[in-house]
Design a protein around this motif. Structure first.
Motif, mmCIF file in Angstrom:
data_model
loop_
_atom_site.group_PDB
_atom_site.id
_atom_site.type_symbol
_atom_site.label_atom_id
_atom_site.label_comp_id
_atom_site.label_asym_id
_atom_site.label_seq_id
_atom_site.Cartn_x
_atom_site.Cartn_y
_atom_site.Cartn_z
ATOM 1 N N MET A 158 0.840 -1.196 0.000
ATOM 2 C CA MET A 158 0.000 0.000 0.000
ATOM 3 C C MET A 158 0.874 1.244 0.000
ATOM 4 N N ASN A 159 1.891 1.208 0.873
ATOM 5 C CA ASN A 159 2.774 2.352 0.964
ATOM 6 C C ASN A 159 3.579 2.539 -0.320
ATOM 7 N N GLU A 160 3.985 1.441 -0.934
ATOM 8 C CA GLU A 160 4.768 1.527 -2.154
ATOM 9 C C GLU A 160 3.958 2.151 -3.282
ATOM 10 N N GLN A 161 2.678 1.773 -3.287
ATOM 11 C CA GLN A 161 1.803 2.317 -4.319
ATOM 12 C C GLN A 161 1.656 3.833 -4.169
ATOM 13 N N GLN A 162 1.519 4.265 -2.916
ATOM 14 C CA GLN A 162 1.389 5.696 -2.664
ATOM 15 C C GLN A 162 2.637 6.447 -3.090
ATOM 16 N N GLN A 163 3.788 5.827 -2.793
ATOM 17 C CA GLN A 163 5.029 6.496 -3.156
ATOM 18 C C GLN A 163 5.191 6.553 -4.668
ATOM 19 N N PHE A 164 4.626 5.568 -5.346
ATOM 20 C CA PHE A 164 4.688 5.563 -6.796
ATOM 21 C C PHE A 164 3.847 6.716 -7.355
ATOM 22 N N GLN A 165 2.672 6.911 -6.746
ATOM 23 C CA GLN A 165 1.804 7.987 -7.226
ATOM 24 C C GLN A 165 2.360 9.365 -6.861
ATOM 25 N N GLN A 166 2.959 9.460 -5.667
ATOM 26 C CA GLN A 166 3.469 10.744 -5.208
ATOM 27 C C GLN A 166 4.942 10.606 -4.862
ATOM 28 N N PRO A 167 5.810 10.934 -5.797
ATOM 29 C CA PRO A 167 7.232 10.743 -5.539
ATOM 30 C C PRO A 167 7.783 11.701 -4.485
ATOM 31 N N GLN A 168 7.077 12.829 -4.231
ATOM 32 C CA GLN A 168 7.579 13.761 -3.223
ATOM 33 C C GLN A 168 7.365 13.171 -1.836
ATOM 34 N N THR A 169 8.077 13.733 -0.872
ATOM 35 C CA THR A 169 7.868 13.293 0.506
ATOM 36 C C THR A 169 6.783 14.155 1.144
ATOM 37 N N PRO A 170 6.021 13.559 2.081
ATOM 38 C CA PRO A 170 4.986 14.342 2.745
ATOM 39 C C PRO A 170 5.590 15.415 3.646
ATOM 40 N N PRO A 171 4.820 16.456 3.978
ATOM 41 C CA PRO A 171 5.352 17.471 4.901
ATOM 42 C C PRO A 171 5.557 16.854 6.281
ATOM 43 N N PRO A 172 6.482 17.396 7.064
ATOM 44 C CA PRO A 172 6.751 16.812 8.392
ATOM 45 C C PRO A 172 5.494 16.812 9.250
ATOM 46 N N ASN A 173 5.243 15.711 9.958
ATOM 47 C CA ASN A 173 4.040 15.659 10.794
ATOM 48 C C ASN A 173 4.351 15.874 12.279
ATOM 49 N N TYR A 174 5.638 16.004 12.627
ATOM 50 C CA TYR A 174 6.044 16.326 14.007
ATOM 51 C C TYR A 174 5.495 15.333 15.020
#
Lengths: 132, 98
Positions: free
Chosen positions: B1-17
């Motif tokens: 699931m996570n790999e698929q998301q990274q495939f769709q969105q190559p950028q990294t998410p904003p820091p969630n602290y």
């Protein structure tokens, strides 16, 4: 500038560790008390953490667990946070950053709220969760 | 699931602290720290649903509340130390007979 700040933080961190090693928060009252506990008389999820730090510095793991059950899981999570990029770089592993899984914050939220409620129940086995 | 998301969105998410929020929750200021955990959850869920602006906003709020939690804890610590010192002084002077 950032380097100076980091060194300052490290010195403050070591200073606090020395303070928590020398003085026992269970016996000295220079340590801040929990506001929530002072006002309501109930324990919060953080109550017992200062005594837990003292116990941890003496490697008294049973003491740490009895003061704050969530202390060690939180401690391990924080170690993971700092360790996983280093491990990935050195061993070219692909450890994921678990903090960015969709459900991680909610699982932690659930644990904290459940712990908050359960440790205030005055009967066994939940009374074990109360600090001290 | 996570790999698929990274495939769709190559950028990294904003820091969630989230780590900062856990620290403040377990070590001092539960209520404020928990607010920060909720915002951290929103960062992850909004990012996963493609709401990048929403994720950025939640990231800002997570940071803000973690700092408010830290600040309030720090303030309480300072006040306690000052009060303890005054208490020691009161003990010293209280014992004197002028």
């Amino acid at each position: 500038m950032k380097k100076i700040l980091n060194i300052g933080l490290l010195i403050a961190f070591i200073g606090l560790a020395v303070l928590f090693f020398i003085l026992d928060p269970a016996r000295h009252n220079i340590f801040p008390r929990c506001i929530f506990n002072s006002i309501t008389g109930y324990y919060c999820p953080g109550c017992g953490s200062q005594r837990a730090i003292h116990s941890l510095l003496y490697l008294d793991i049973a003491g740490v667990v009895s003061y704050n059950f969530l202390f060690i899981p939180a401690f391990l999570l924080i170690i993971y946070h700092y360790l996983h990029p280093i491990l990935n770089q050195f061993f070219s592993w692909k450890l994921p950053n678990i903090f960015y899984f969709k459900s991680t914050p909610w699982i932690i939220f659930g644990f904290v709220i459940a712990f908050w409620i359960l440790r205030n129940l005055p009967f066994y086995p939940f009374s074990v969760l109360a600090p001290g | 699931m996570n790999e698929q998301q990274q495939f769709q969105q190559p950028q990294t998410p904003p820091p969630n602290y989230l780590v900062f929020a856990i620290l403040t929750t377990i070590f001092c200021c539960q209520i404020l720290g928990i607010v920060s955990i909720v915002f951290a959850a929103q960062v992850n869920s909004r990012w996963n649903s493609g709401d990048i602006q929403g994720a950025l906003d939640a990231s800002k709020n997570a940071k803000l509340w973690a700092w408010i939690a830290f600040g309030s804890g720090f303030l309480i610590a300072i006040v306690t130390v000052i009060l303890a010192m005054l208490g020691v002084l009161a003990g010293i002077f209280g014992g004197m007979n002028f």
